[in-house]
Design a protein around this motif. Structure first.
Motif, mmCIF file in Angstrom:
data_model
loop_
_atom_site.group_PDB
_atom_site.id
_atom_site.type_symbol
_atom_site.label_atom_id
_atom_site.label_comp_id
_atom_site.label_asym_id
_atom_site.label_seq_id
_atom_site.Cartn_x
_atom_site.Cartn_y
_atom_site.Cartn_z
ATOM 1 N N LEU A 135 1.418 7.091 -6.747
ATOM 2 C CA LEU A 135 0.303 7.763 -6.851
ATOM 3 C C LEU A 135 0.917 9.319 -6.663
ATOM 4 O O LEU A 135 0.649 10.199 -7.337
ATOM 5 N N ALA A 136 1.668 9.669 -5.672
ATOM 6 C CA ALA A 136 2.078 10.839 -5.337
ATOM 7 C C ALA A 136 3.042 11.301 -6.267
ATOM 8 O O ALA A 136 3.181 12.457 -6.889
ATOM 9 N N THR A 137 4.096 10.484 -6.709
ATOM 10 C CA THR A 137 4.947 10.958 -7.647
ATOM 11 C C THR A 137 4.467 10.957 -9.193
ATOM 12 O O THR A 137 4.745 12.073 -9.448
ATOM 13 N N LEU A 162 2.311 1.906 -3.447
ATOM 14 C CA LEU A 162 1.158 2.323 -4.512
ATOM 15 C C LEU A 162 0.730 3.770 -4.240
ATOM 16 O O LEU A 162 0.624 4.808 -5.018
ATOM 17 N N LEU A 163 0.956 4.161 -2.755
ATOM 18 C CA LEU A 163 0.936 5.755 -2.516
ATOM 19 C C LEU A 163 1.897 6.607 -3.013
ATOM 20 O O LEU A 163 1.640 7.727 -3.395
ATOM 21 N N ILE A 164 3.132 5.970 -2.854
ATOM 22 C CA ILE A 164 4.263 6.731 -3.181
ATOM 23 C C ILE A 164 4.353 6.900 -4.670
ATOM 24 O O ILE A 164 4.504 7.994 -5.346
ATOM 25 N N ASN A 203 0.728 -1.139 -0.128
ATOM 26 C CA ASN A 203 -0.046 0.036 0.032
ATOM 27 C C ASN A 203 0.906 1.267 0.013
ATOM 28 O O ASN A 203 0.590 2.346 -0.545
ATOM 29 N N ASP A 204 2.034 1.147 0.665
ATOM 30 C CA ASP A 204 2.929 2.464 0.646
ATOM 31 C C ASP A 204 3.417 2.388 -0.486
ATOM 32 O O ASP A 204 3.535 3.711 -0.969
#
Length: 85
Positions: free
Chosen positions: A9-11, A5-7, A2-3
């Motif tokens: 999406l943020a990038t 995917l979050l990184i 999950n981390d």
């Protein structure tokens, strides 16, 4: 996971924002350059109009002096014709 995917999406979001800003700035720069070219064309058109106006005035002054000379000569001819009659 999950981390990661979050990184990702943020990038991706950050890169998208940067891309939009770069494209926006390029468009603004392009519009500014187009405005400068348009203003330069208007300036050149104005300069040509002023030059044409000056040329027209010069020619008109020449024609006016020729007309005045012709009228003076015509008056002299009329005077001499009335003297002859």
């Amino acid at each position: 996971m999950n981390d990661g995917l979050l990184i990702f999406l943020a990038t991706a979001g950050l890169l998208s924002i940067i891309l939009v800003v770069v494209i926006w700035q390029l468009a603004v720069t392009w519009r500014a350059k187009a405005a400068l070219v348009r203003e330069s064309e208007y300036r050149r058109l104005g300069e040509r109009a002023v030059a044409n106006d000056e040329e027209t005035r010069r020619r008109l002054d020449g024609i006016s002096s020729q007309l005045a000379d012709a009228l003076t000569r015509l008056a002299a001819i009329e005077k001499s014709l009335t003297v002859i009659d």
